[in-house]
Write an enzyme that holds these catalytic residues in place. Structure first.
Site, mmCIF file in Angstrom:
data_model
loop_
_atom_site.group_PDB
_atom_site.id
_atom_site.type_symbol
_atom_site.label_atom_id
_atom_site.label_comp_id
_atom_site.label_asym_id
_atom_site.label_seq_id
_atom_site.Cartn_x
_atom_site.Cartn_y
_atom_site.Cartn_z
ATOM 1 N N ASP A 24 0.830 -1.201 0.000
ATOM 2 C CA ASP A 24 0.000 0.000 0.000
ATOM 3 C C ASP A 24 0.870 1.259 0.000
ATOM 4 O OD1 ASP A 24 -2.118 1.720 0.151
ATOM 5 O OD2 ASP A 24 -2.982 0.862 1.965
ATOM 6 N N ASP A 25 0.740 2.059 -1.036
ATOM 7 C CA ASP A 25 1.443 3.350 -1.128
ATOM 8 C C ASP A 25 2.961 3.210 -1.235
ATOM 9 O OD1 ASP A 25 -0.923 4.643 -1.086
ATOM 10 O OD2 ASP A 25 -0.664 5.645 0.834
ATOM 11 N N CYS A 61 -6.500 4.649 -4.045
ATOM 12 C CA CYS A 61 -6.548 3.341 -3.404
ATOM 13 C C CYS A 61 -7.694 2.441 -3.846
ATOM 14 C CB CYS A 61 -6.573 3.532 -1.892
ATOM 15 S SG CYS A 61 -6.214 2.015 -0.997
#
Length: 264
Positions: A24-25, A61
């Site tokens: 994530d990210d 996201c």
């Protein structure tokens, strides 16, 4: 967001096991220049395929996750942003994402499927989505401590104890248990880590790594440049970073490197 798919080859006549790792990210700078992910660099890049000219169609996201799960563009799966109103979980997700997910499609082909970690920003934990035989879903958005999991339909609350509650470790342990359980069916394991999303909570043994590292973008001509009429409206509207913000940026860079679950 970074997704890595590893096909573990069985004899040619048999289906292939599939391992998907979703981070994530994680940005390109952390992955390729920060040296915080040596296992990914040495294993996946050197032994697999690296897409050097790839583009994310919707770099936010929940819409991006919708595309990963279904293999369709945003205008088809209809998750428009990170809100329930615009399709991130809720009724739209139940109609357009869950029943068309890779978990459901592989399950229909005879695969045993397991999903571990973050599912969507607004996953409520009230049910196990269709398509997954083994389920460990994080309720809500990325966390490392103080969260609730849905473990195959049962709510499981976690606190601040590293040994019992550190989410990246729980995801890894659950995934390994699933993959090493011997069954006749081929399997697909989907490991979805909170790394490297805020709040950047590194494991205790990693909290002193990468001290003194500097973000490579500090030397970029575009760094901290605002007001450019060719930039996105949000970038144009932001003031330059002050000293405190710039320091937080540097500290965040180091902490992002420290929280990789596969960095050592």
């Amino acid at each position: 967001m970074l997704s890595l798919a590893l096909l573990l080859l069985l004899p040619l006549a048999a289906p292939q096991n599939i391992l998907i790792i979703l981070l994530d990210d994680v940005d390109d700078l952390s992955l390729t220049r920060g040296k915080g992910f040596p296992n990914i660099t040495s294993y996946f890049q050197k032994n697999g395929v690296m897409y050097n000219n790839a583009f994310v169609t919707t770099p936010i996201c929940c819409p991006s996750r919708g595309s990963i799960y279904t293999g369709t563009y945003q205008h088809n799966h209809r998750t428009l942003d990170n809100t329930v109103t615009n399709g991130c979980d809720g009724p739209n997700w139940d109609v357009n994402i869950a029943p068309n997910s890779l978990g459901k499609r592989l399950q229909d082909l005879g695969y045993r499927t397991g999903m571990y970690g973050k599912y969507s920003n607004n996953y409520r934990g009230d049910k196990v989505p269709v398509g997954w035989d083994d389920w460990l879903g994080l309720v809500g958005n990325s966390q490392y401590y103080n969260y609730t999991l849905n473990r195959n339909g049962v709510a499981e609350k976690h606190g601040l104890d590293y040994k019992k509650d550190y989410l990246p470790s729980l995801i890894l342990d659950a995934g390994i248990k699933f993959m090493t359980t011997k069954t006749k069916e081929p399997w697909c394991a989907f490991l979805s880590f909170p790394t490297a999303h805020e709040t950047f909570d590194a494991a205790p043994q990693h909290q002193k790594l990468f001290g003194g590292s500097k973000p490579p973008n500090l030397n970029y001509p575009s760094f901290n440049k605002t007001g450019d009429p060719g930039k996105h409206w949000y970038t144009r509207s932001r003031p330059p970073l002050n000293k405190h913000s710039a320091k937080y940026n540097e500290q965040g860079w180091i902490r992002r490197l420290q929280i990789s679950p596969v960095c050592r």
